[in-house]
Design an enzyme around this catalytic site. Structure first.
Site, PDB file in Angstrom:
ATOM      1  N   GLU A  72     -30.394  46.597  57.369  1.00 46.92           N
ATOM      2  CA  GLU A  72     -31.517  46.995  57.865  1.00 46.92           C
ATOM      3  C   GLU A  72     -31.959  48.165  56.681  1.00 46.92           C
ATOM      4  O   GLU A  72     -31.553  48.409  55.612  1.00 46.92           O
ATOM      5  CB  GLU A  72     -31.001  48.529  58.809  1.00 46.92           C
ATOM      6  CG  GLU A  72     -30.528  48.375  60.154  1.00 46.92           C
ATOM      7  CD  GLU A  72     -29.932  48.961  61.021  1.00 46.92           C
ATOM      8  OE1 GLU A  72     -30.284  48.914  62.012  1.00 46.92           O
ATOM      9  OE2 GLU A  72     -29.566  49.809  60.580  1.00 46.92           O
ATOM     10  N   CYS A  85     -35.855  52.665  51.434  1.00 44.92           N
ATOM     11  CA  CYS A  85     -34.038  52.739  51.371  1.00 44.92           C
ATOM     12  C   CYS A  85     -34.156  51.360  50.826  1.00 44.92           C
ATOM     13  O   CYS A  85     -33.570  50.710  52.647  1.00 44.92           O
ATOM     14  CB  CYS A  85     -33.818  54.033  52.059  1.00 44.92           C
ATOM     15  SG  CYS A  85     -33.883  55.220  51.897  1.00 44.92           S
ATOM     16  N   CYS A  92     -20.465  48.060  54.394  1.00 44.01           N
ATOM     17  CA  CYS A  92     -20.387  48.846  53.426  1.00 44.01           C
ATOM     18  C   CYS A  92     -18.730  48.029  52.925  1.00 44.01           C
ATOM     19  O   CYS A  92     -18.071  48.803  53.783  1.00 44.01           O
ATOM     20  CB  CYS A  92     -20.379  50.381  53.745  1.00 44.01           C
ATOM     21  SG  CYS A  92     -19.980  51.033  52.122  1.00 44.01           S
ATOM     22  N   CYS A  96     -16.286  55.994  53.851  1.00 44.38           N
ATOM     23  CA  CYS A  96     -16.112  57.176  54.126  1.00 44.38           C
ATOM     24  C   CYS A  96     -16.516  57.534  55.859  1.00 44.38           C
ATOM     25  O   CYS A  96     -17.503  56.952  56.782  1.00 44.38           O
ATOM     26  CB  CYS A  96     -18.402  57.888  53.330  1.00 44.38           C
ATOM     27  SG  CYS A  96     -17.639  57.148  51.409  1.00 44.38           S
ATOM     28  N   CYS A  99     -19.660  58.091  57.922  1.00 38.56           N
ATOM     29  CA  CYS A  99     -20.951  57.307  58.009  1.00 38.56           C
ATOM     30  C   CYS A  99     -21.068  55.907  58.933  1.00 38.56           C
ATOM     31  O   CYS A  99     -19.964  55.521  59.170  1.00 38.56           O
ATOM     32  CB  CYS A  99     -20.635  56.621  56.498  1.00 38.56           C
ATOM     33  SG  CYS A  99     -22.075  55.577  56.131  1.00 38.56           S
ATOM     34  N   CYS A 318     -29.693  58.852  57.164  1.00 41.75           N
ATOM     35  CA  CYS A 318     -28.898  59.264  56.311  1.00 41.75           C
ATOM     36  C   CYS A 318     -27.698  59.013  56.639  1.00 41.75           C
ATOM     37  O   CYS A 318     -27.179  60.119  57.778  1.00 41.75           O
ATOM     38  CB  CYS A 318     -29.023  60.162  55.575  1.00 41.75           C
ATOM     39  SG  CYS A 318     -27.379  60.293  54.577  1.00 41.75           S
TER      40      CYS A 318
END
Length: 347
Positions: A72, A85, A92, A96, A99, A318
């Site tokens: 995305e 962005c 990833c 974290c 997220c 975010c």
């Protein structure tokens, strides 16, 4: 290829200035050179699977990277700027805990071509469509940890800033990192760009719970690299990102601790109210507590902003980006995520 150097600038102009990917349309090249380019090179861009437009104007594109994976890319329009962005990984490689991208796991790094193609596709959609919008800023703040994919991200940063590429000013290209200290130091040597650091906690004990990378590179080592990054640079500031999570890191004492922690670093603080996603155990913060946190930071002399949640109605805010990909880490199973059955439009 043995061609004269000016041919490279001409090719860049066709690709990034005119959005022309067909080498046979490079009319200032000889027919033989056009054919040679077509025989040796490929300019395929990711397939645009879907485009979702938020009520606030934010746009999220789902781009197909290969048969199993899609990522995305998000465009955030504001009055005097348009921020893109850009993703650097399929998923990833970090984990974290707050997220959505991290919860979905990891498949692979994106190539330089796949990174810069996101800017190309977005710019073409915006500039050549009916939207009449433009990109003024690029942030490596989409899916993935950009500094974990350093060797592929760096050439993309160079194309973004090159006069024959997209021509963005150095300060308008930002790399956001969770704190890979050696790569921060290398980036300082290799590229004059802005740096954003995902801090999220004022002490190691809490940060290790939120950002497991902190066990390898603790806050002291991270802030040391940040000091080096801004040393000798006029008006340079680090942006410290702080996701405010209800009942976790939103206390007044934590705000005071943060201001003391950053006191000798030229910086600004960007507070990001936590955006929930399916399977998370965390909650959004109380708005009054976010305001109190901001007031404490500002009273200590910091520039402190609260990031306005944008695109949350299309899961483009975010921490909400998730894409559609095959998780090689099996991390998504821990969160009960079934990415194969979840419809793309709810991402």
């Amino acid at each position: 290829m043995g061609e004269q150097r000016f041919r490279a600038a001409q090719a860049m102009k066709w690709i990034y200035g005119d959005y022309q990917l067909d080498f046979h349309q490079f009319t200032n090249f000889s027919k033989d050179l056009r054919q040679k380019m077509a025989d040796h090179f490929d300019t395929t861009v990711p397939e645009l699977i879907s485009e979702h437009v938020s009520n606030d104007g934010t746009i999220k594109w789902l781009l197909k990277m290969d048969s199993d994976n899609a990522i995305e890319t998000v465009y955030i329009p504001e009055k005097n700027r348009g921020t893109l962005c850009v993703s650097s990984q399929v998923g990833c490689s970090l984990n974290c805990t707050f997220c959505a991208t991290g919860a979905q796991g990891f498949n692979r790094h994106l190539s330089t071509a796949e990174i810069i193609a996101q800017v190309w596709v977005a710019a073409k959609q915006l500039n050549h469509g009916t939207k009449n919008r433009r990109i003024t800023n690029v942030v490596m703040m989409g899916m993935g940890e950009p500094l974990a994919n350093y060797d592929r991200v760096l050439p993309a940063l160079n194309i973004m800033r090159d006069d024959h590429g997209f021509g963005f000013a150095n300060k308008r290209v930002t790399v956001s990192t969770s704190g890979l200290v050696p790569q921060i130091r290398q980036l300082n040597k290799d590229a004059d760009v802005s740096l954003a650091v995902s801090l999220h906690a004022p002490n190691d004990a809490l940060r290790e719970q939120l950002v497991p990378l902190n066990k390898k590179y603790n806050i002291d080592s991270l802030l040391s690299a940040c000091r080096e990054f801004v040393a000798g640079k006029k008006k340079a500031r680090i942006t410290f990102e702080y996701t405010v999570i209800g009942g976790v890191n939103d206390g007044a004492q934590q705000a005071h601790d943060l201001t003391r922690l950053l006191r000798d670093i030229p910086c600004k603080i960007n507070l990001i109210p936590f955006n929930p996603f399916p399977g998370t155990r965390f909650q959004s913060p109380n708005a009054k507590k976010v305001d109190q946190f901001k007031e404490i930071c500002m009273a200590a002399g910091y520039i402190c902003t609260v990031r306005k949640t944008r695109g949350d109605d299309i899961a483009a805010a975010c921490g909400q980006l998730a894409g559609e990909f095959m998780d090689r880490t099996r991390r998504s199973a821990m969160y009960g995520a079934d990415t194969s059955k979840r419809p793309l439009e709810v991402r």
